[in-house]
Scaffold this active site. Structure first.
Site, PDB file in Angstrom:
ATOM      1  CB  CYS A 189      -0.944  -0.010   1.197  1.00  0.00           C
ATOM      2  SG  CYS A 189      -1.954  -1.484   1.241  1.00  0.00           S
TER       3      CYS A 189
ATOM      4  CG  HIS B 140      -3.179   3.186   2.164  1.00  0.00           C
ATOM      5  ND1 HIS B 140      -3.750   2.808   0.969  1.00  0.00           N
ATOM      6  CD2 HIS B 140      -3.196   2.079   2.963  1.00  0.00           C
ATOM      7  CE1 HIS B 140      -4.099   1.532   1.037  1.00  0.00           C
ATOM      8  NE2 HIS B 140      -3.780   1.078   2.240  1.00  0.00           N
TER       9      HIS B 140
ATOM     10  CG  ASN C  59      -6.543  -1.125   1.333  1.00  0.00           C
ATOM     11  OD1 ASN C  59      -5.840  -0.726   0.415  1.00  0.00           O
ATOM     12  ND2 ASN C  59      -6.048  -1.606   2.464  1.00  0.00           N
TER      13      ASN C  59
HETATM   14  O1  UT7 Z   1      -3.679  -1.398   3.729  1.00  0.00           O
HETATM   15  C1  UT7 Z   1      -2.675  -1.990   4.477  1.00  0.00           C
HETATM   16  C2  UT7 Z   1      -2.869  -1.907   5.891  1.00  0.00           C
HETATM   17  N1  UT7 Z   1      -4.084  -2.538   6.324  1.00  0.00           N
HETATM   18  C3  UT7 Z   1      -4.751  -1.995   7.283  1.00  0.00           C
HETATM   19  O2  UT7 Z   1      -4.366  -0.946   7.712  1.00  0.00           O
HETATM   20  C4  UT7 Z   1      -5.935  -2.699   7.851  1.00  0.00           C
HETATM   21  C5  UT7 Z   1      -5.876  -2.595   9.335  1.00  0.00           C
HETATM   22  N2  UT7 Z   1      -6.920  -3.309  10.076  1.00  0.00           N
HETATM   23  C6  UT7 Z   1      -8.215  -3.002  10.013  1.00  0.00           C
HETATM   24  O3  UT7 Z   1      -8.647  -2.165   9.262  1.00  0.00           O
HETATM   25  C7  UT7 Z   1      -9.116  -3.656  11.046  1.00  0.00           C
HETATM   26  O4  UT7 Z   1      -8.313  -4.363  11.954  1.00  0.00           O
HETATM   27  C8  UT7 Z   1     -10.183  -4.623  10.449  1.00  0.00           C
HETATM   28  C9  UT7 Z   1     -11.236  -3.822   9.745  1.00  0.00           C
HETATM   29  C10 UT7 Z   1      -9.528  -5.594   9.504  1.00  0.00           C
HETATM   30  C11 UT7 Z   1     -10.844  -5.391  11.581  1.00  0.00           C
HETATM   31  O5  UT7 Z   1     -11.405  -4.478  12.532  1.00  0.00           O
HETATM   32  P1  UT7 Z   1     -11.117  -4.644  14.094  1.00  0.00           P
HETATM   33  O6  UT7 Z   1     -11.878  -3.609  14.756  1.00  0.00           O
HETATM   34  O7  UT7 Z   1      -9.623  -4.651  14.290  1.00  0.00           O
HETATM   35  O8  UT7 Z   1     -11.739  -6.064  14.403  1.00  0.00           O
HETATM   36  P2  UT7 Z   1     -11.049  -7.361  15.053  1.00  0.00           P
HETATM   37  O9  UT7 Z   1     -10.161  -8.032  14.057  1.00  0.00           O
HETATM   38  O10 UT7 Z   1     -10.471  -7.008  16.382  1.00  0.00           O
HETATM   39  O11 UT7 Z   1     -12.318  -8.266  15.287  1.00  0.00           O
HETATM   40  C12 UT7 Z   1     -13.364  -7.891  16.203  1.00  0.00           C
HETATM   41  C13 UT7 Z   1     -14.506  -8.887  16.067  1.00  0.00           C
HETATM   42  C14 UT7 Z   1     -14.048 -10.355  16.106  1.00  0.00           C
HETATM   43  O12 UT7 Z   1     -15.063 -11.107  16.757  1.00  0.00           O
HETATM   44  P3  UT7 Z   1     -14.923 -11.501  18.309  1.00  0.00           P
HETATM   45  O13 UT7 Z   1     -13.663 -12.296  18.411  1.00  0.00           O
HETATM   46  O14 UT7 Z   1     -14.856 -10.196  19.047  1.00  0.00           O
HETATM   47  O15 UT7 Z   1     -16.173 -12.283  18.558  1.00  0.00           O
HETATM   48  C15 UT7 Z   1     -13.990 -10.747  14.663  1.00  0.00           C
HETATM   49  O16 UT7 Z   1     -14.160 -12.141  14.469  1.00  0.00           O
HETATM   50  O17 UT7 Z   1     -15.143  -8.727  14.795  1.00  0.00           O
HETATM   51  C16 UT7 Z   1     -15.166  -9.988  14.114  1.00  0.00           C
HETATM   52  N3  UT7 Z   1     -15.072  -9.737  12.685  1.00  0.00           N
HETATM   53  C17 UT7 Z   1     -16.126  -9.483  11.896  1.00  0.00           C
HETATM   54  N4  UT7 Z   1     -17.446  -9.437  12.169  1.00  0.00           N
HETATM   55  C18 UT7 Z   1     -18.279  -9.148  11.151  1.00  0.00           C
HETATM   56  C19 UT7 Z   1     -13.934  -9.648  11.925  1.00  0.00           C
HETATM   57  N5  UT7 Z   1     -14.256  -9.365  10.657  1.00  0.00           N
HETATM   58  C20 UT7 Z   1     -15.610  -9.248  10.619  1.00  0.00           C
HETATM   59  C21 UT7 Z   1     -16.523  -8.973   9.582  1.00  0.00           C
HETATM   60  N6  UT7 Z   1     -17.843  -8.919   9.897  1.00  0.00           N
HETATM   61  N7  UT7 Z   1     -16.130  -8.730   8.320  1.00  0.00           N
END
Ligand code: UT7
Length: 337
Positions: free
Chosen positions: A114, A260, A290
């Site tokens: 990215c 980005h 993204n």
């Molecule tokens: O471009 C290069 C760099 N990339 C980035 O900068 C991306 C960085 N990361 C992110 O944008 C975020 O971490 C995500 C959008 C990918 C995820 O958001 P988050 O707030 O960090 O969620 P998390 O991974 O901590 O997950 C929280 C909960 C989990 O459930 P439990 O364990 O709390 O029950 C996940 O399983 O959300 C769940 N979850 C989802 N639920 C519904 C993860 N993905 C999804 C989904 N829909 N798509």
């Protein structure tokens, strides 16, 4: 001495839209979750027969036309992509050069995920300032849908396809010059964001998390999202503070902060840390998601086409991605007219 001017911008967005509602029929997710956690509402997906190079060429044609530079005077093409037409070779830059009718150029791809667009900007600047090249076409193009696992809700909600391109040209006017470009990398965090398979040894690498070694033959992206998120906010903020301080520029002198477009929450956290006003921050994440190396030029093109980007206005670019890599740039918009 020659300076490097950011002369023009162009972008291409494929027609097909993949909405949050569409994704909620494919994986266990919802529009509400995706909107709240990422700010993304939809992303565009290339047609099956539409390659990364096809999108890059469409963006490049616009950038070339808007620059006023004749094709015969373009002497280098550099492409940032993690979804090339072909892995290893030929490079997407060489394919695009031929499709564009540029026959006497240096052409190559770089891999900085990215952060790719900021990296190719630094390459164009260095080649021009050294006197080796005069008119460099830089292109960020991605068909991320080709390397996205649409059964993994942690990644498939984020990524989209598209391309953006810019002409970077030699000038003797210092006020037109790209002021500074920072680039950095730290392979210690390589496993946060990677395509663990498809390379010469990564599938057998002890450092690659077992959980990531699924699908032995796939080149799908895998990400430790939450850890990536935290490093992204920290790194993006630190890098921008450094480039502003080193160049003695205050954040209120920035007309357009073009980060980005990974996640609205990351952009908001960095914008707040820098005390940027809402109108300074360029946001396209809701409609494009993204698009990795294409995200910054696509966002610049958006403000250009909507009439928000005017000659002489200062842009601050800021990116972060797999590698890990990061970078920032202070760039006045310097069209010929
Ligand atoms: O471009 C290069 C760099 N990339 C980035 O900068 C991306 C960085 N990361 C992110 O944008 C975020 O971490 C995500 C959008 C990918 C995820 O958001 P988050 O707030 O960090 O969620 P998390 O991974 O901590 O997950 C929280 C909960 C989990 O459930 P439990 O364990 O709390 O029950 C996940 O399983 O959300 C769940 N979850 C989802 N639920 C519904 C993860 N993905 C999804 C989904 N829909 N798509």
């Amino acid at each position: 001495m020659s300076y490097a001017a950011f002369r023009s911008i162009g972008a291409y967005v494929p027609e097909k839209i993949l909405s949050n509602e569409d994704l909620s029929t494919m994986v266990d997710t919802s529009d509400e979750w995706i909107t709240k956690r990422t700010g993304i509402k939809e992303r565009h997906i290339a047609a099956e027969t539409e390659f990364t190079s096809d999108m890059g060429v469409k963006a490049a044609e616009l950038a070339i036309e808007r620059s006023g530079v004749a094709k015969k005077d373009i002497d280098m093409v550099v492409c940032a992509t993690i979804s090339p037409d072909y892995f290893c070779m030929p490079s997407t830059a060489t394919i695009m050069s031929t499709k564009l009718g540029l026959n006497n150029v240096t052409a190559f791809d770089i891999s900085a995920a990215c952060t790719g667009f900021v990296y190719i900007l630094s390459i164009a600047k260095a080649f021009i300032e050294s006197g080796m090249k005069k008119n460099v076409l830089i292109i960020g193009a991605e068909k991320l849908s080709a390397i996205t696992d649409y059964t993994d809700r942690g990644t498939c909600i984020l990524f989209g396809d598209g391309a953006g391109a810019a002409m970077i040209c030699a000038t003797d006017k210092k006020e037109e010059a790209i002021i500074d470009v920072h680039t950095g990398a730290d392979g210690e965090y390589a496993d946060l964001l990677m395509t663990p398979n498809g390379g010469s040894g990564s599938a057998h690498d002890a450092k690659v998390d077992d959980a990531l070694k699924q699908e032995a033959n796939s080149c799908f992206m895998q990400m430790k999202g939450n850890e990536t998120f935290k490093v992204a906010v920290r790194t993006l903020t630190k890098d921008v503070v450094e480039i502003l301080n080193e160049n003695k520029i205050q954040s209120d002198e920035i007309k357009h902060f073009v980060p980005h477009q990974a996640n609205y929450r990351i952009i908001k956290a960095v914008g707040d840390a820098l005390k940027l006003k809402e109108e300074q921050v360029v946001l396209t994440v809701a409609k494009y998601g993204n698009t990795s190396g294409a995200s910054i030029p696509m966002a610049i093109n958006d403000i250009y086409e909507s009439g928000r980007l005017q000659k002489g206005e200062l842009m601050l670019l800021d990116a972060f991605g797999g590698g890990l890599t990061w970078g920032s740039a202070l760039v006045p918009f310097s069209p010929n007219k």
